[in-house]
Design an enzyme around this catalytic site. Structure first.
Site, PDB file in Angstrom:
ATOM      1  CG  ASP A  14      -6.910  11.677   4.432  1.00 26.78           C
ATOM      2  OD1 ASP A  14      -5.225  11.707   3.949  1.00 26.78           O
ATOM      3  OD2 ASP A  14      -7.727  10.245   4.707  1.00 26.78           O
TER       4      ASP A  14
HETATM    5  C1  BGC Z   1      -5.448   8.346   3.935  1.00 26.48           C
HETATM    6  C2  BGC Z   1      -4.709   8.892   4.923  1.00 26.48           C
HETATM    7  C3  BGC Z   1      -2.780   8.316   4.684  1.00 26.48           C
HETATM    8  C4  BGC Z   1      -2.668   9.484   3.775  1.00 26.48           C
HETATM    9  C5  BGC Z   1      -1.406   9.855   3.474  1.00 26.48           C
HETATM   10  C6  BGC Z   1      -5.325   9.279   2.381  1.00 26.48           C
HETATM   11  O1  BGC Z   1      -5.686   8.786   0.967  1.00 26.48           O
HETATM   12  O2  BGC Z   1      -7.052   8.522   3.602  1.00 26.48           O
HETATM   13  O3  BGC Z   1      -5.271   7.415   5.502  1.00 26.48           O
HETATM   14  O4  BGC Z   1      -2.292   8.754   5.566  1.00 26.48           O
HETATM   15  O5  BGC Z   1      -3.471   9.667   2.192  1.00 26.48           O
HETATM   16  O6  BGC Z   1      -1.309   8.542   2.688  1.00 26.48           O
END
Ligand code: BGC
Length: 745
Positions: free
Chosen positions: A274
C-alpha cells in the site's frame, strides 16, 4: 497434508501460465540487468505538473515499471510510447488507479452495491467502470476492497462489501469478473487488485490504520476467504494492508504473504504494497530504516512498491550483500512481466477512445441507475406510507441538506467521477413528476454538519402545507472513506433537531438517508414514518430515489451490515458466537429498573448492555418491500448426507401483496456442536427472485459438504459430522427452520 482452503464449490478460473508465456518472460528477463529488474518493481506516483517532464526521462532510462494516478489518455499514451520506443528494453508500463465504484460514471458505494445482493449488478458496474478507466489509460485498478467490516465507525466500511464473508466473497468475485472481463487482454479489461491483505477492516475501534488483533479462527474463517475467492476468480493482484497483525505489519508478514498466499493458495499474481507502507515498517517499529524495510518487504513477498522508493534505493545492494536473493527478485519480476504480457500491453499498449462515446455514456448511466435502484434499503415503512401516489399529491416538501446535492451523493473515492453526470434527488423527482406537483425545496442546513437552524420556520410551514414530506438526511461524502472514521455515528450537525422539530408538526415524515456507513438512527427512528437508506448512491441516485419513493419500482435491497442501536454496541454482527450466557430474546433491561444499592442484580446475567436493548436496530439481511412476502414449507432433503454429498433446501415464497417485486431469499446454517464454537448463524446462500402478486415460487438451495467446513485448532479445514440447523427467510432473524445430519463416510 496441506489444509484445504476456501470455497471449493466454485469453478476455479486458473490463471494458468502457458509455456509460451513463460518463454516470453524468460527471454525478456535474460536481457535484463539487476537494476532493470528492480526498476520493474517500482510503482511511481505521477506528481503534480507535467508527467512527461517529471517521468519521461526516468521511463526512457528504464527506471520505472508502473505509474500511479495518471488518467490523461494522451499523457499515458506518450509515456507508454517512451517506454516502448525509447527505453532500452521496450517494456510497457502498468498504469494503476483507484477505480473503486465507477470512473466518470459513479456507481453506488461498494457497501451500497453489496446491499443489492446481486452479483450481476456488481459485475456489470465493474465492467463499465473498467471500460471508462481503460479509455483514460488505466490498466490496473486497486479494487475490490474485500476487507470484512464489522465496525461502522471505520470510514472505509463505505468501500467494503459488508460484514459477511459469504456475501462479500461472492460479490468480490463478481467485481473481479467485471474488471478483468473474459480476458485481461480484451479492450476494456483492467487488472483487479484484492485489498488489503489482510485484516485491515478490524482496526481497533474503527480508527483507520490502527492495530488489528485477529485470532487464527477469525482470520481463516472470516477475513481471508474473500481474498481466496478473488484469487479463484483469477484476480491479477493483491495489495498489502497498512495494519499490523499480531505484531507484524502486513507488508512484511511472510506468514500471510508466503505461507498462506503462495504456499497454500498457490497465487501466481503480483503483490503490491500500500502507499508507502514499506518505509512505514520502520514507523511501526519492525525495522530500523528504509534499507531494512525494503529487505523485509521483499523477503516477505511484496513485488511492487507503491509510491515510496526503498526498493529503488536499497534492493540492488541487498542482493549483493546476500540479504535478498536474486531468486526472490527474479520471481517478483517474472510475475510483473507476466501480467504485462497477459494485459496484452506488448501487442496493444495504447488507450483508445470509445467508438461511440454518447452510447457508452448512456449504457454506463443505465447500469449505474439499476445498481442504485437495487442498492437502496427500505428500513421502515409504517402504515405503508410509501410508496407515494403521485396522482394524489399536489404539494410536496423536500427538506434537508442532501436533497439537491449532486456531488455529495457520489460518496468517497471518486477521483475521476464527473459530477455533471450526477442527478440529485430533487432533479430526479422533478423529472419523474413533471409539472403536476408543486415542490417546496428547503435545505434548512447548509451541509450535513451544519448547526444553524435559522431557516427552520420555513420548513415547518412547508410541512404544514404539504401533502407529503421527504427529509434528505445523512452524511456528506467526506465523512466516510480512508482516514475518515467517526467515533460518533449519529446523524451529524443539527439534523436530529431538524427531524424533531418537523416531527412535532404531527404529519407523516419520510426520511431518505444518504451515507457512507450504517448510522445510529435510534434517535430518529420513532420520529419518522419511513426510512429509505440510499447509501451514497452515485450518479443516478436521484432517479433511483424518485422511482422508489413513487413506486415505479419496489425497494429490494437488504442490509449487508448490521445497524447498531448505539455506538457502544460495536462490534455488533449477526454471525457472532453464542457465548455461555447469550441474552434471551425477551431480555430487556431498563437501567432505571435496577434497584438502588443492590449488591448485584440478576437480569438474566447474560451478554448485553444495561442501557441498550441487546438486539441491533436493523439486523443483517433486513430490507422491506412494497409487497409482503410469506415464506413457508421449508424442506430439507435428504435428512442425512455423507461427506462429498449435498443437501437440498427448498422453500415456498409467496407474494401476498398487490404488486410484483423482487425478494432476496437468504439461507443460514448453524453447526450447533463442533470442536470449536461456531457462529449462531452463517449465511450460506442467497437468491434474488421476482414474484408477481398472488404467485408462489419454490426456491431451492443446494449446500455441499464443502460449505460446512471450517478452519479449526489444528490449522486445517475440517468437516465434522453431526446435526446442522438451517433457516431460510428474508433476513438473518428468520425462524423458518429445518435440519439435517452429516454422518461419517
Ligand atoms: C489506500 C489504498 C489505495 C492507495 C492508492 C492508499 O492510501 O489504502 O487502498 O489503493 O492509497 O491510492
Amino acid at each position: 497434508m496441506r489444509p484445504e482452503t476456501g470455497d471449493s464449490r466454485q469453478p476455479v478460473a486458473e490463471r494458468a501460465i502457458s509455456a509460451e508465456l513463460a518463454d516470453r518472460v524468460a527471454a525478456l528477463m535474460a536481457r535484463m540487468s539487476l537494476e532493470d529488474k528492480i526498476a520493474q518493481m517500482a510503482l511511481v506516483q505521477a506528481g503534480e505538473g507535467s508527467p512527461i517532464e517529471s517521468l519521461g526521462d526516468e521511463i526512457r532510462s528504464g527506471r520505472v515499471g508502473a505509474v500511479l494516478n495518471l488518467v490523461d489518455r494522451d499523457a499515458v499514451n506518450e509515456l507508454q510510447r517512451i517506454a516502448i520506443e525509447e527505453s532500452a528494453l521496450g517494456i510497457p508500463l502498468l498504469f494503476g488507479r483507484d477505480v473503486i465504484h465507477g470512473f466518470q460514471t459513479i456507481l453506488p458505494l461498494p457497501l451500497g452495491q453489496a446491499a443489492s445482493w446481486n452479483p450481476e449488478v456488481v459485475r456489470a458496474g465493474a465492467r463499465v467502470a473498467a471500460q471508462e478507466a481503460a479509455r483514460a489509460g488505466v490498466n490496473w485498478t486497486f479494487a475490490p476492497m474485500v476487507d470484512i467490516a464489522r465496525d461502522p465507525r471505520w470510514g472505509r466500511v463505505a468501500e467494503s462489501l459488508g460484514e459477511d464473508v459469504f456475501l462479500a466473497g461472492h460479490l468480490a468475485r463478481a467485481m473481479v469478473a467485471g474488471f478483468q472481463g473474459e480476458s485481461l487482454s480484451d479492450p476494456g479489461s483492467i487488472a483487479a487488485c484484492a485489498k488489503h491483505f489482510a485484516g485491515y477492516g478490524t482496526s481497533e475501534s474503527g480508527r483507520d490504520y490502527a492495530t488489528t488483533n485477529i485470532p487464527d479462527n477469525e482470520l481463516h474463517n472470516v477475513y481471508l476467504p474473500p481474498f481466496k475467492a478473488c484469487i479463484d476468480q483469477g484476480a491479477a493482484s493483491l495489495m498489502t494492508s497498512f495494519s499490523d497483525l499480531d505484531g507484524i505489519p502486513a507488508s512484511a508478514h511472510s506468514g500471510l504473504l508466503r505461507d498462506v498466499l503462495r504456499d497454500q493458495w498457490a497465487f501466481e499474481g503480483i503483490v503490491v504494497s500500500d502507499w508507502e507502507s514499506i518505509p512505514q515498517l520502520s514507523i511501526h517499529g519492525l525495522t530500523a530504516d528504509d534499507r531494512e524495510a525494503a529487505i523485509a518487504a521483499a523477503n516477505a513477498g511484496v513485488e511492487l512498491e507503491m509510491a515510496s522508493d526503498t526498493y529503488a534505493r536499497h534492493l540492488a545492494a541487498a542482493v549483493q550483500s546476500g540479504h535478498v536473493s536474486l531468486a526472490t527478485i527474479d520471481t517478483a519480476v517474472a510475475r510483473i512481466l507476466r501480467l504485462k504480457f497477459e494485459l496484452g500491453l506488448f501487442e496493444a499498449p495504447y488507450a483508445q477512445a470509445a467508438d461511440d462515446p454518447e452510447a457508452a455514456q448512456q449504457t454506463a448511466l443505465q447500469v449505474a441507475r439499476k445498481a442504485a435502484l437495487q442498492s437502496m434499503v427500505l428500513l421502515v415503512n409504517r402504515n405503508d406510507l410509501l410508496p407515494l401516489d403521485a396522482g394524489r399529491i399536489k404539494k410536496l416538501a423536500l427538506i434537508g441538506p442532501l436533497a439537491d446535492d449532486a456531488y455529495e451523493q457520489l460518496g468517497t473515492w471518486i477521483f475521476d467521477g464527473d459530477p455533471t453526470l450526477s442527478v440529485s434527488a430533487l432533479d430526479g423527482i422533478r423529472e419523474l413528476l413533471g409539472g403536476q406537483v408543486e415542490i417546496a425545496h428547503l435545505p434548512v442546513l447548509e451541509t450535513s454538519r451544519s448547526r444553524d437552524l435559522a431557516d427552520i420556520d420555513a420548513a415547518v410551514a412547508a410541512v404544514h402545507a404539504a401533502d407529503a414530506t421527504v427529509l434528505f438526511l445523512g452524511e456528506e461524502a467526506i465523512l466516510s472513506g480512508e482516514a475518515h472514521s467517526r467515533a460518533d455515528i449519529d446523524l451529524p450537525g443539527a439534523q436530529v433537531q431538524l427531524v424533531r422539530r418537523l416531527h412535532a408538526v404531527g404529519k407523516p415524515l419520510i426520511a431518505v438517508i444518504l451515507a457512507g456507513r450504517p448510522l445510529t438512527l435510534s434517535n430518529i427512528v420513532d420520529e419518522v414514518d419511513a426510512i429509505l437508506y440510499a447509501w451514497h448512491p452515485g450518479s443516478m441516485g436521484g432517479p433511483a430515489i424518485a422511482d422508489l419513493l413513487f413506486g415505479i419500482a419496489s425497494p429490494s435491497g437488504k442490509l449487508p451490515v448490521t445497524f447498531p442501536r448505539a455506538v457502544g454496541q460495536i462490534p455488533l454482527y449477526y454471525n457472532a458466537r453464542n457465548t455461555g450466557k447469550p441474552p434471551l430474546p425477551e431480555t430487556v433491561v431498563q437501567i432505571d429498573d435496577i434497584p438502588v444499592r443492590a449488591p448485584q442484580t440478576s437480569f438474566g446475567m447474560s451478554a448485553f448492555h444495561l442501557d441498550v436493548d441487546h438486539t441491533p436496530l436493523f439486523c443483517f439481511g433486513h430490507g422491506l418491500s412494497y409487497t409482503r412476502f410469506e415464506y413457508s414449507n421449508l424442506q430439507v432433503s435428504p435428512a442425512q448426507i455423507r461427506p462429498g454429498e449435498s443437501v437440498q433446501i427448498s422453500v415456498d415464497l409467496r407474494n401476498c401483496g398487490r404488486r410484483g417485486a423482487e425478494e432476496i431469499l437468504q439461507l443460514y446454517v448453524r453447526d450447533p456442536v463442533a470442536s470449536i464454537t461456531r457462529p449462531v448463524r452463517e449465511l450460506k446462500g442467497f437468491e434474488r427472485v421476482r414474484v408477481e402478486p398472488g404467485q408462489t415460487v419454490r426456491v431451492e438451495f443446494r449446500l455441499s459438504t464443502d460449505d460446512l467446513k471450517f478452519y479449526n485448532r489444528q490449522r486445517g479445514w475440517v468437516l465434522e459430522p453431526g446435526r446442522f440447523q438451517v433457516w431460510v427467510g428474508g433476513d438473518s432473524n428468520s425462524n423458518l427452520a429445518g435440519e439435517f445430519q452429516l454422518i461419517d463416510a
